[in-house]
Design a protein around this motif. Structure first.
Motif, PDB file in Angstrom:
ATOM      1  N   LEU A 186      -8.724  14.577  -8.140  1.00 32.68           N
ATOM      2  CA  LEU A 186      -7.792  13.907  -9.046  1.00 32.68           C
ATOM      3  C   LEU A 186      -8.165  12.437  -9.217  1.00 32.68           C
ATOM      4  N   ILE A 187      -8.456  11.773  -8.108  1.00 34.10           N
ATOM      5  CA  ILE A 187      -8.817  10.354  -8.188  1.00 34.10           C
ATOM      6  C   ILE A 187     -10.086  10.178  -9.016  1.00 34.10           C
ATOM      7  N   ALA A 188     -11.070  11.071  -8.798  1.00 37.38           N
ATOM      8  CA  ALA A 188     -12.331  10.954  -9.533  1.00 37.38           C
ATOM      9  C   ALA A 188     -12.144  11.165 -11.029  1.00 37.38           C
ATOM     10  N   GLU A 189     -11.236  12.064 -11.423  1.00 35.85           N
ATOM     11  CA  GLU A 189     -11.048  12.355 -12.840  1.00 35.85           C
ATOM     12  C   GLU A 189     -10.102  11.359 -13.520  1.00 35.85           C
ATOM     13  N   VAL A 190      -9.109  10.902 -12.787  1.00 35.55           N
ATOM     14  CA  VAL A 190      -8.137   9.984 -13.399  1.00 35.55           C
ATOM     15  C   VAL A 190      -8.663   8.553 -13.414  1.00 35.55           C
ATOM     16  N   TRP A 191      -9.420   8.176 -12.393  1.00 35.26           N
ATOM     17  CA  TRP A 191     -10.002   6.823 -12.327  1.00 35.26           C
ATOM     18  C   TRP A 191     -11.526   6.942 -12.210  1.00 35.26           C
ATOM     19  N   PRO A 192     -12.209   7.401 -13.266  1.00 36.77           N
ATOM     20  CA  PRO A 192     -13.640   7.678 -13.144  1.00 36.77           C
ATOM     21  C   PRO A 192     -14.493   6.433 -12.918  1.00 36.77           C
ATOM     22  N   ASN A 193     -14.014   5.282 -13.346  1.00 38.62           N
ATOM     23  CA  ASN A 193     -14.838   4.070 -13.271  1.00 38.62           C
ATOM     24  C   ASN A 193     -14.270   3.028 -12.321  1.00 38.62           C
ATOM     25  N   SER A 194     -13.353   3.452 -11.450  1.00 33.36           N
ATOM     26  CA  SER A 194     -12.713   2.486 -10.551  1.00 33.36           C
ATOM     27  C   SER A 194     -12.669   3.048  -9.133  1.00 33.36           C
ATOM     28  N   VAL A 195     -12.619   2.126  -8.194  1.00 31.97           N
ATOM     29  CA  VAL A 195     -12.397   2.503  -6.799  1.00 31.97           C
ATOM     30  C   VAL A 195     -10.930   2.211  -6.501  1.00 31.97           C
ATOM     31  N   VAL A 196     -10.139   3.265  -6.225  1.00 33.89           N
ATOM     32  CA  VAL A 196      -8.707   3.080  -6.009  1.00 33.89           C
ATOM     33  C   VAL A 196      -8.296   3.692  -4.679  1.00 33.89           C
ATOM     34  N   GLU A 197      -7.207   3.168  -4.144  1.00 30.00           N
ATOM     35  CA  GLU A 197      -6.663   3.696  -2.906  1.00 30.00           C
ATOM     36  C   GLU A 197      -5.852   4.963  -3.195  1.00 30.00           C
ATOM     37  N   GLU A 198      -5.691   5.795  -2.170  1.00 28.77           N
ATOM     38  CA  GLU A 198      -4.939   7.032  -2.325  1.00 28.77           C
ATOM     39  C   GLU A 198      -3.479   6.760  -2.684  1.00 28.77           C
ATOM     40  N   ILE A 199      -2.964   5.560  -2.305  1.00 31.54           N
ATOM     41  CA  ILE A 199      -1.574   5.233  -2.626  1.00 31.54           C
ATOM     42  C   ILE A 199      -1.351   5.210  -4.138  1.00 31.54           C
ATOM     43  N   ASN A 200      -2.382   4.837  -4.911  1.00 35.44           N
ATOM     44  CA  ASN A 200      -2.249   4.848  -6.371  1.00 35.44           C
ATOM     45  C   ASN A 200      -1.946   6.251  -6.869  1.00 35.44           C
ATOM     46  N   LEU A 201      -2.671   7.226  -6.333  1.00 38.58           N
ATOM     47  CA  LEU A 201      -2.433   8.610  -6.736  1.00 38.58           C
ATOM     48  C   LEU A 201      -1.034   9.048  -6.330  1.00 38.58           C
ATOM     49  N   ARG A 202      -0.618   8.718  -5.111  1.00 35.49           N
ATOM     50  CA  ARG A 202       0.698   9.144  -4.637  1.00 35.49           C
ATOM     51  C   ARG A 202       1.808   8.533  -5.498  1.00 35.49           C
ATOM     52  N   VAL A 203       1.633   7.271  -5.854  1.00 35.67           N
ATOM     53  CA  VAL A 203       2.650   6.601  -6.652  1.00 35.67           C
ATOM     54  C   VAL A 203       2.748   7.219  -8.042  1.00 35.67           C
ATOM     55  N   HIS A 204       1.603   7.466  -8.688  1.00 32.54           N
ATOM     56  CA  HIS A 204       1.621   8.068 -10.018  1.00 32.54           C
ATOM     57  C   HIS A 204       2.148   9.501  -9.964  1.00 32.54           C
ATOM     58  N   MET A 205       1.824  10.221  -8.892  1.00 32.31           N
ATOM     59  CA  MET A 205       2.335  11.582  -8.740  1.00 32.31           C
ATOM     60  C   MET A 205       3.854  11.559  -8.587  1.00 32.31           C
ATOM     61  N   ALA A 206       4.361  10.629  -7.802  1.00 33.81           N
ATOM     62  CA  ALA A 206       5.817  10.523  -7.624  1.00 33.81           C
ATOM     63  C   ALA A 206       6.489  10.182  -8.943  1.00 33.81           C
ATOM     64  N   ALA A 207       5.867   9.293  -9.728  1.00 35.35           N
ATOM     65  CA  ALA A 207       6.430   8.931 -11.029  1.00 35.35           C
ATOM     66  C   ALA A 207       6.463  10.136 -11.956  1.00 35.35           C
ATOM     67  N   LEU A 208       5.406  10.933 -11.936  1.00 35.20           N
ATOM     68  CA  LEU A 208       5.364  12.138 -12.778  1.00 35.20           C
ATOM     69  C   LEU A 208       6.454  13.120 -12.371  1.00 35.20           C
ATOM     70  N   ARG A 209       6.609  13.338 -11.082  1.00 33.99           N
ATOM     71  CA  ARG A 209       7.628  14.282 -10.613  1.00 33.99           C
ATOM     72  C   ARG A 209       9.035  13.817 -10.991  1.00 33.99           C
ATOM     73  N   LYS A 210       9.275  12.527 -10.823  1.00 31.37           N
ATOM     74  CA  LYS A 210      10.603  12.012 -11.169  1.00 31.37           C
ATOM     75  C   LYS A 210      10.885  12.151 -12.653  1.00 31.37           C
ATOM     76  N   ALA A 211       9.896  11.836 -13.468  1.00 35.81           N
ATOM     77  CA  ALA A 211      10.097  11.911 -14.913  1.00 35.81           C
ATOM     78  C   ALA A 211      10.352  13.343 -15.368  1.00 35.81           C
ATOM     79  N   LEU A 212       9.704  14.309 -14.694  1.00 34.50           N
ATOM     80  CA  LEU A 212       9.897  15.716 -15.044  1.00 34.50           C
ATOM     81  C   LEU A 212      11.159  16.303 -14.428  1.00 34.50           C
ATOM     82  N   GLY A 213      11.766  15.575 -13.505  1.00 34.63           N
ATOM     83  CA  GLY A 213      12.926  16.139 -12.808  1.00 34.63           C
ATOM     84  C   GLY A 213      12.516  17.262 -11.891  1.00 34.63           C
ATOM     85  N   ASP A 214      11.352  17.124 -11.278  1.00 38.51           N
ATOM     86  CA  ASP A 214      10.845  18.159 -10.377  1.00 38.51           C
ATOM     87  C   ASP A 214      11.838  18.374  -9.237  1.00 38.51           C
ATOM     88  N   GLY A 215      12.364  19.577  -9.126  1.00 41.68           N
ATOM     89  CA  GLY A 215      13.323  19.900  -8.079  1.00 41.68           C
ATOM     90  C   GLY A 215      14.722  20.130  -8.605  1.00 41.68           C
TER      91      GLY A 215
END
Length: 934
Positions: free
Chosen positions: A56-85
């Motif tokens: 996921l990190i490689a495909e979403v940020w192909p030209n950047s070096v990012v920490e795993e927290i970036n993925l977790r934060v964006h994933m949490a934002a996606l889940r909240k926006a979708l009302g996951d649960g």
């Protein structure tokens, strides 16, 4: 599955159109951040399978070096926006040690006519992306959407944490596109001084206010606009907000206002809508799972619990526990979120026990606002006590931030006694997981933010811990570090990216300056911040506001035992730029640049001296002191800065200015074209002359003067193309003072000279708007005078002291503006570029008397004007003066002499034959030709 443009993916209440990167919820588009959308599409493409975090990190940020927290934060934002649960529905699960998987049932649907992606609303609204799914409020939202057009003014009231902001934002979101002039959200949470409210609203509306009547200015601006204004968090400024709303609604009949407050504003015309708690299942209800989950409080609690704990499932046996928790928390959304965040560590049984112990002193009954406030405060106390010592310290110290902040900024402010840098990362993650810290997910960077309720609580704890002064000092130091980095980046990254990166911190800069410059904090730190933040204020064209901070900083610096000379020089340069645009060539403006130069010499700062000279040079030009400006431009050579390409370009551009206004159009054009060629070759075209003079974009300024020079040399079409290019660049970089500069000096004038009346009026309106918006009083005054000629408007009288550039420009627009001061300047040679036009204006006044003696004098004056124009290379002025003399000779019957004079001058023009001056000359030549013998 294979995603395609021809098929939509359906799951839950959503329909996904991969080709359009569009998510529809019912008939409404769901606004997701770019990264969240990337993640969703990747997970859908691998539905049912695990996608590793690394993939996921490689495909979403192909030209950047990012920490795993970036993925977790964006994933949490996606889940909240979708009302996951919600209602037990799970869309995305976390597979421990492996990654994420999309697990919801889905179907594919052939799409014949996919919906067009809604255009990005740049001016339509400033609403944030939706962070969470709305639960239990849709009926209220629908009612408010229907009511607002009729009521015009609605206030949502209720205690903190009840969801007022969420409802207001959802109402506004559903009204996107319904208001011709858009929707604006004004958040008053960071504003403590009621006097600052009009200014914040004006900034939101891209408007500048006059100090005397800010309310009147706002009402005038909004008078003909159809707009929705959402004012959030009004409770601490009730009287001022009420006055503002009443004034705006009276003056702007098409304006609608939606406010949120913990209590009514008690304003005229206000309709109050109270928000109640979410519905809780009754305690004696049958334990029917489906029935219980129809209550919104339980829905919210379960959804947030699932979001914070992937493996959470509400069993039938635990249903009574969940119902009891919802009832104990009075159905308050924020309290439910805080409690749900603890399910992973405590379980439902442990969570209920903790709440029973913590709330045993609360004996309130009913659903009064006070009772709910006590419940929320008790929930915050309980949540705070569950944090470890490090997390508690982090939370209370983060309370000093007014706006969003990065992880690095958080660490800089938190680190100190009791906490080390390495501990911050884990603590921030835990505060997010426990719903005490919210996340703003941008496309490139993650920003954290405290809700207003939580921020107030954190500040309360910070004061109790006696840590407020030290934390504020670290906050100010962090602001200073960011602004110092901004200064470094200013020359090296594109303007739009620079603004995106640093403008977000403006509220925190204001807070740090207000604290430090008002004898509440370390003065030296605030003084340095006032100087270091200069680029931000200048890029945002907030020079007037910055000038106020700079004056305070200089007063404190002068009072100190050993003032720092380089710091004082920087502040004086900033003051000179701010004063120039607000006051023109006032004594304060000139004094600031003169003092800055003296200080630069004392510090042996050659670049500082160049900047001071350039600022003073600009002032001299606006005041009409062209010869002095030309002499100042010659001082550049003695500074020995030819080795610096950017500064060398700046020096040459300023020399172009001086040559043009001094009347040497040939050399001005040669230098101007050389500067533009060097800029293009070196890659500095479209680059800002940062920290230089009075702050205009380098290429805009160079093209502006080239356009003027081209027009004077008899190339009106090429001049207009150049002026238009300068304006296009200024608009593209959206730099207010540069827009004003090019409109005032070339765009409006050349359009009018060329007979493009409609365009001239449009540009004049743009100049008035931009000059008012950015408090550029100098060019606002100029625009008012232009309006007298271009738009046939009433103009204020030119002040007698204004013998400079603006009076000379007005003479070129209408010879009636000539006066004795200008004639003296023309006779002495001080008028430079406008000398021929002033002389022509004098001749016109003499000819109006139709007296032989005065006609003779006029002839002498016009011959002098022609010779001056010819010597300056100003073919346009030469044509005007020759036409006036030819008309005089025509009246005297000297047809051949007139024809012989005018013909060669007219024939030197190779373009622009449809412009007023050339058309008039051609008509005159035709008349003269008719009187010549065949």
């Amino acid at each position: 599955m294979t995603l395609s443009h021809e098929r939509a993916v359906l799951f839950g209440p959503y329909r996904i159109y991969p080709g359009q990167r569009l998510v529809m919820e019912a008939d409404q588009p769901l606004r997701l951040g770019r990264r969240a959308m990337d993640i969703l599409l990747i997970l859908l493409e691998h539905a049912g399978n695990v996608v590793s975090k690394q993939q996921l990190i490689a495909e979403v940020w192909p030209n950047s070096v990012v920490e795993e927290i970036n993925l977790r934060v964006h994933m949490a934002a996606l889940r909240k926006a979708l009302g996951d649960g919600q209602a037990g529905q799970r869309y995305i699960i976390t597979v421990a040690q492996r990654g994420y998987s999309f697990v919801a049932p889905y179907s594919l649907e052939q799409v014949e006519h996919p919906p067009a992606r809604p255009p990005k609303a740049t001016n339509g609204h400033n609403l944030p992306l939706r962070r969470t799914r709305l639960i239990g409020r849709q009926a209220l939202v629908d009612n408010l959407v229907a009511q607002l057009p009729r009521q015009r003014f609605i206030t949502l009231i209720g205690p903190g944490g009840i969801g007022k902001t969420t409802v207001a934002l959802r109402v506004a979101e559903q009204l996107i596109g319904r208001y011709r002039d858009g929707i604006r959200l004004l958040d008053l949470a960071p504003v403590n001084d009621p006097l600052l409210i009009p200014g914040h609203l004006a900034a939101l509306l891209d408007l500048s206010l006059h100090d005397s009547e800010p309310m009147s200015d706002l009402a005038t601006y909004l008078r003909d606009r159809q707009m929705l204004l959402v004012i959030d968090n009004c409770e601490h400024l009730i009287d001022s907000v009420a006055q503002l709303c009443e004034s705006l609604l009276r003056g702007a009949p098409h304006l609608h206002i939606l406010t949120t407050s913990r209590e009514s504003l008690r304003a005229e015309g206000e309709f109050v809508q109270r928000l109640e708690s979410l519905d809780c299942p009754p305690p004696v209800a049958e334990r029917d799972r489906a029935q219980a989950l129809s209550f919104s409080a339980l829905q919210l609690f379960v959804e947030r619990a699932m979001a914070s704990h992937d493996s959470f499932e509400l069993s039938d046996a635990e249903l009574p526990l969940a119902i009891d928790i919802c009832r104990r928390l009075d159905g308050i959304p924020l309290a439910l979120e805080l409690a749900a965040a603890q399910v992973a560590s405590l379980g439902l049984d442990g969570l209920l026990t903790q709440l029973q112990d913590s709330f045993r002193l609360l004996t309130h009954s009913g659903q009064s606002a006070l009772a709910r406030h006590q419940t929320l405060h008790a929930t915050l106390d309980w949540s705070f006590e569950l944090l470890n010592t490090c997390e508690q310290t982090c939370l209370r110290r983060l309370g000093v931030f007014r706006g969003g902040f990065t992880l690095a900024s958080a660490a800089a402010v938190i680190v100190g006694e009791q906490i080390a840098p390495r501990e911050v990362f884990g603590s921030i993650t835990q505060l997010v997981a426990k719903s005490l810290l919210s996340v703003d997910v941008g496309d490139e960077e993650v920003f954290y933010r405290l809700l207003d309720t939580t921020r107030s609580y954190a500040l309360e704890k910070l004061e109790q811990a006696r840590e407020l002064p030290d934390t504020r000092e670290r906050h100010a130091k962090r602001c200073l570090a960011l602004m110092q980095q901004a200064q470094t980046d200013w020359e090296h990254i594109p303007t739009a990216l620079w603004i995106e990166r640093y403008a977000r911190g403006l509220e925190d800069i204001r807070a740090a300056l207000d604290w430090g410059l008002n004898a509440r904090g370390p003065e030296a730190l605030a003084i340095r911040l006032a100087a270091a933040s200069t680029p931000l204020w200048q890029e945002l064209s907030l020079l007037k506001e910055h000038g106020g901070y700079v004056r305070k900083a200089l007063a404190l610096l002068d009072a100190s035992a050993e003032p720092c000379l380089p710091l004082k020089m920087s502040l004086k340069l900033a003051l000179g730029s701010a004063c120039y645009h607000a006051q023109g060539g006032s004594a304060e403006t000139i004094g600031a640049f003169v003092t800055a130069r003296t200080l630069a010499r004392q510090c042996q700062d050659v670049v500082g001296e160049l900047r001071a000279i350039s600022g003073h040079l600009a002032v001299n030009l606006s005041c009409g002191n062209y010869q002095m400006a030309l002499e100042q431009s010659q001082q550049f050579d003695r500074l020995g800065l030819d080795g610096d390409p950017l500064l060398s370009l700046s020096m040459h551009r300023l020399r172009v200015l001086a040559l043009h206004f001094a009347g040497d159009q040939h050399r001005a054009r040669v230098y101007a074209e050389e500067v533009l060629q060097r800029m293009a070759h070196s890659g500095h075209l479209n680059r800002f002359t940062h920290g230089f003079g009075v702050q205009y974009d380098q290429s805009v300024a160079a093209l502006t003067i080239l356009a003027r020079t081209l027009w004077l040399q008899g190339q009106p079409e090429q001049a207009w193309r150049t002026a238009r290019q300068a304006l296009d660049i200024a608009l593209q970089i959206n730099h207010g003072t540069s827009i004003c500069y090019t409109l005032a000096l070339s765009g409006c004038l050349i359009a009018h000279y060329n007979g493009n009346t409609r365009t001239a009026r449009e540009l004049l309106r743009l100049l008035l708007e931009q000059a008012q918006k950015h408090s550029v009083q100098l060019f606002y005054t100029w625009a008012q005078h232009y309006a007298h000629v271009i738009d046939c408007a009433e103009a204020p009288p030119l002040p007698r002291a204004a013998v400079g550039l603006i009076k000379e420009i007005m003479v070129t627009l209408d010879t009636a503006f000539v006066d004795n001061d200008l004639l003296q300047r023309a006779d002495s040679g001080a008028a430079g570029w406008s000398t021929a036009e002033i002389l022509r204006a004098r001749a016109d006044a003499l000819l109006a008397a139709d007296c032989p003696v005065k006609n003779c004098t006029a002839e002498t004056v016009l011959i002098k004007a022609i010779n001056v124009a010819k010597s300056q290379g100003a073919l346009a002025w030469e044509l005007r003066s020759a036409s006036s003399l030819a008309r005089l000779w025509q009246r005297q019957g000297r047809y051949r002499q007139a024809h012989t004079l005018l013909t060669p001058i007219y024939q030197r023009f190779t373009e622009g034959h449809a412009t007023p001056d050339l058309k008039a000359a051609q008509h005159l030549l035709d008349e003269l030709q008719g009187h010549l013998p065949i």
